[in-house]
Design a protein around this motif. Structure first.
Motif, PDB file in Angstrom:
ATOM      1  N   VAL A 122     -90.387  50.132  10.233  1.00 48.98           N
ATOM      2  CA  VAL A 122     -89.399  50.393   9.196  1.00 48.98           C
ATOM      3  C   VAL A 122     -88.224  49.484   9.518  1.00 48.98           C
ATOM      4  N   LEU A 123     -88.062  48.432   8.702  1.00 52.92           N
ATOM      5  CA  LEU A 123     -87.067  47.408   9.007  1.00 52.92           C
ATOM      6  C   LEU A 123     -85.648  47.953   9.056  1.00 52.92           C
ATOM      7  N   SER A 124     -85.342  48.924   8.193  1.00 53.67           N
ATOM      8  CA  SER A 124     -83.988  49.478   8.205  1.00 53.67           C
ATOM      9  C   SER A 124     -83.694  50.145   9.544  1.00 53.67           C
ATOM     10  N   GLN A 125     -84.669  50.850  10.101  1.00 55.22           N
ATOM     11  CA  GLN A 125     -84.457  51.498  11.396  1.00 55.22           C
ATOM     12  C   GLN A 125     -84.337  50.460  12.504  1.00 55.22           C
ATOM     13  N   GLU A 126     -85.109  49.380  12.425  1.00 56.88           N
ATOM     14  CA  GLU A 126     -85.002  48.314  13.417  1.00 56.88           C
ATOM     15  C   GLU A 126     -83.609  47.683  13.388  1.00 56.88           C
ATOM     16  N   LEU A 127     -83.075  47.493  12.192  1.00 52.57           N
ATOM     17  CA  LEU A 127     -81.736  46.941  12.053  1.00 52.57           C
ATOM     18  C   LEU A 127     -80.696  47.877  12.665  1.00 52.57           C
ATOM     19  N   ILE A 128     -80.809  49.162  12.393  1.00 54.13           N
ATOM     20  CA  ILE A 128     -79.887  50.146  12.963  1.00 54.13           C
ATOM     21  C   ILE A 128     -79.986  50.126  14.484  1.00 54.13           C
ATOM     22  N   ASP A 129     -81.214  50.096  15.016  1.00 58.22           N
ATOM     23  CA  ASP A 129     -81.408  50.056  16.463  1.00 58.22           C
ATOM     24  C   ASP A 129     -80.804  48.794  17.070  1.00 58.22           C
ATOM     25  N   ASP A 130     -80.978  47.647  16.395  1.00 61.36           N
ATOM     26  CA  ASP A 130     -80.385  46.382  16.876  1.00 61.36           C
ATOM     27  C   ASP A 130     -78.867  46.492  16.943  1.00 61.36           C
ATOM     28  N   ARG A 131     -78.268  47.038  15.914  1.00 61.83           N
ATOM     29  CA  ARG A 131     -76.800  47.149  15.888  1.00 61.83           C
ATOM     30  C   ARG A 131     -76.305  48.081  16.975  1.00 61.83           C
ATOM     31  N   ARG A 132     -77.030  49.145  17.227  1.00 56.60           N
ATOM     32  CA  ARG A 132     -76.633  50.072  18.300  1.00 56.60           C
ATOM     33  C   ARG A 132     -76.717  49.398  19.647  1.00 56.60           C
ATOM     34  N   ARG A 133     -77.782  48.618  19.871  1.00 53.32           N
ATOM     35  CA  ARG A 133     -77.905  47.894  21.137  1.00 53.32           C
ATOM     36  C   ARG A 133     -76.778  46.882  21.313  1.00 53.32           C
ATOM     37  N   GLU A 134     -76.379  46.233  20.218  1.00 56.52           N
ATOM     38  CA  GLU A 134     -75.285  45.255  20.278  1.00 56.52           C
ATOM     39  C   GLU A 134     -73.967  45.892  20.683  1.00 56.52           C
ATOM     40  N   THR A 135     -73.755  47.132  20.258  1.00 53.74           N
ATOM     41  CA  THR A 135     -72.488  47.798  20.579  1.00 53.74           C
ATOM     42  C   THR A 135     -72.455  48.357  21.986  1.00 53.74           C
ATOM     43  N   GLU A 136     -73.623  48.485  22.630  1.00 50.66           N
ATOM     44  CA  GLU A 136     -73.687  49.054  23.989  1.00 50.66           C
ATOM     45  C   GLU A 136     -73.334  48.057  25.046  1.00 50.66           C
TER      46      GLU A 136
END
Length: 80
Positions: free
Chosen positions: A66-80
């Protein structure tokens, strides 16, 4: 569907009736997102705009991905 007549004022300004602002929880100075969709103006609060994009992205699934979830996960990793 509720309808509210408004007039286009000087400088292209449109006044959103107070009842609508109260119902949407918006106030003077709040940022809104405006876009055109199928020849119509669509005015969204920031929260509505995010939800709209998420709904549009949810349509794009590739197998079990699910590309939308992958995008959300990527953004969360970027903020960590």
């Amino acid at each position: 569907m509720k309808q509210f007549p408004v007039k286009l004022g000087e400088g292209g300004r449109v006044v959103i009736p107070v009842d609508v602002r109260k119902e949407l929880g918006i106030d003077v100075g709040d940022e809104l997102m405006l876009h055109m969709e199928e020849g119509k103006l669509v005015l969204l609060t920031r929260k509505q705009a995010i939800q709209y994009v998420q709904e549009q992205m949810a349509k794009y699934e590739i197998g079990d991905r699910v590309l939308s979830q992958e995008l959300i996960d990527d953004r969360r990793r970027e903020t960590e």
